[in-house]
Write an enzyme that holds these catalytic residues in place. Structure first.
Site, PDB file in Angstrom:
ATOM      1  N   VAL A   7      47.539  28.323  34.785  1.00 35.88           N
ATOM      2  CA  VAL A   7      47.537  29.765  34.358  1.00 35.88           C
ATOM      3  C   VAL A   7      48.762  29.806  33.490  1.00 35.88           C
ATOM      4  CG1 VAL A   7      48.537  30.748  36.415  1.00 35.88           C
ATOM      5  CG2 VAL A   7      47.111  32.154  34.947  1.00 35.88           C
TER       6      VAL A   7
ATOM      7  N   GLU B  52      44.110  35.318  41.430  1.00 35.66           N
ATOM      8  CA  GLU B  52      44.359  34.951  42.885  1.00 35.66           C
ATOM      9  C   GLU B  52      44.689  33.666  43.294  1.00 35.66           C
ATOM     10  OE1 GLU B  52      41.845  33.093  44.188  1.00 35.66           O
ATOM     11  OE2 GLU B  52      40.882  33.295  42.193  1.00 35.66           O
TER      12      GLU B  52
ATOM     13  N   GLY C 214      39.996  29.633  39.486  1.00 30.68           N
ATOM     14  CA  GLY C 214      41.076  30.950  40.021  1.00 30.68           C
ATOM     15  C   GLY C 214      42.075  31.125  39.136  1.00 30.68           C
ATOM     16  N   GLU C 215      43.259  31.608  39.954  1.00 24.77           N
ATOM     17  CA  GLU C 215      44.529  31.606  39.354  1.00 24.77           C
ATOM     18  C   GLU C 215      44.725  32.814  38.405  1.00 24.77           C
ATOM     19  OE1 GLU C 215      46.313  28.132  37.862  1.00 24.77           O
ATOM     20  OE2 GLU C 215      45.867  27.089  39.860  1.00 24.77           O
ATOM     21  N   GLY C 216      43.639  33.337  37.738  1.00 17.96           N
ATOM     22  CA  GLY C 216      43.651  34.158  36.658  1.00 17.96           C
ATOM     23  C   GLY C 216      43.557  33.533  35.320  1.00 17.96           C
TER      24      GLY C 216
END
Length: 348
Positions: free
Chosen positions: A98, A175, A315-317
């Site tokens: 990210v 997240e 995930g992670e954005g």
């Protein structure tokens, strides 16, 4: 319940009466009407959220909410819980996926310690907001107390409000939390009224044996409680980071900012927020369609169509970071493109 009453009062549906004016403005541009497809729809959405014909997207802040889950004791994840804290360190070092995508997109990343089961060192880009050191094991007892859920919601709300006050036009949500696809699956099961099997996917990368173990652990948690109301579902099955993201959705909506939602877990948080305050749905833009099994059904429950379809499931954005430039482009379509009348009036 004061916080929820305040949020409900602050969040109103967008003014649909502005849409015909936004559409007319787009149709007058030097292009065939509708020729930019869903970018035009996105421009209208941004205009409605900001309640103006000349919206601006100058800054996107991406918050990566991190938390651990007691449900990992049931073997629902292919990785140990210690990976959560390790990944937080990677985010803060600027060397994560990210981080790379955000740099390419001009997005500012901050990490929120919502409930990491570790003591984290202070850092300029770390928001210390720990509710508790990981949730309880949802297969054995409620993951969070009612007070912990409300604290997480109100903290997320305040984070989004502060970002808006500081100049963020878009508040993007990502997240990190080992085991949080299991928590999100349980939230989806109860809040989207989807069959449990349809909600459970591979997460961070289970083999067949691991996926069977994950399904069994999630089934034990689901059998323990029949909670169906949003606050109760968050308490029984939620994560600190998921509840805090739900609060951030509400905070963004109250500030009339775009809430840019990442993938499966972030969408579960948005689902919880919308079930708590339905008007918050108007402020959500969904970045991408995750390859995680339950995501299409959860998006369907929210009446959402994501901007991108790249088979992401990290995930992670990461998806939110990749989608952020589309919002900038959509706003510039309304403000920077000449009208056909202007072009025809030019000499020569």
């Amino acid at each position: 319940m004061t916080f929820l009453s305040t949020a409900m009062a602050a969040i109103t549906p967008v003014d649909a009466a502005l849409e015909p004016q936004l559409r007319a403005r787009l149709n007058a541009k030097a292009k065939p009407p509708g020729s930019l497809g869903r970018i035009e729809d996105l421009a209208v959405r941004i205009g409605l959220i900001q309640n103006r014909l000349d919206p601006r997207i100058a800054r996107t802040d991406l918050y990566v909410f991190a938390g651990d889950h007691g449900l990992t004791q049931e073997g629902v994840s292919a990785y140990p819980a210690s990976v959560t804290a390790a990944m937080v360190g990677l985010f803060l070092s600027g060397r994560s996926s990210v981080s790379a995508f955000a740099k390419a997109s001009g997005v500012r990343v901050r990490v929120v310690d919502a409930g990491v089961d570790a003591d984290l060192l202070s850092h300029p880009d770390l928001v210390a907001a720990k509710i508790r050191r990981g949730t309880r094991n949802a297969a054995r007892e409620p993951a969070l107390t009612a007070d912990e859920v409300l604290k997480a919601l109100s903290t997320g709300f305040d984070i989004a409000q502060a970002a808006a006050a500081d100049g963020a036009d878009v508040i993007a949500l990502g997240e990190m939390g080992i085991g949080n696809t299991a928590s999100a699956a349980l939230l989806m099961h109860r809040l989207a009224l989807a069959p449990l099997d349809d909600c459970v996917g591979q997460g961070a990368g289970h083999d067949a044996e691991g996926l069977a173990r994950k399904r069994a652990g999630i089934a034990r948690a689901a059998a323990r409680s029949d909670a169906s109301a949003p606050l109760a579902v968050l308490a029984e099955f939620g994560g600190c980071e998921i509840a805090m993201m739900a609060g951030a959705v509400l905070g963004a909506a109250a500030a009339r900012r775009v809430a840019l939602i990442d993938g499966f877990i972030s969408t579960a948080a948005a689902l919880a927020a919308v079930r708590l305050v339905p008007a918050a749905r108007d402020y959500c833009v969904f970045a991408h369609g995750s390859a995680e099994r339950g995501h299409p059904l959860m998006l369907q429950a929210l009446g959402a169509r994501p901007l991108l379809d790249l088979d992401l499931r990290l995930g992670e954005g990461t998806g939110a970071a990749l989608a952020a430039p589309l919002l900038v482009a959509a706003a510039h379509l309304l403000t920077d493109v000449a009208t056909l009348a202007d072009v025809l009036a030019e000499p020569g």
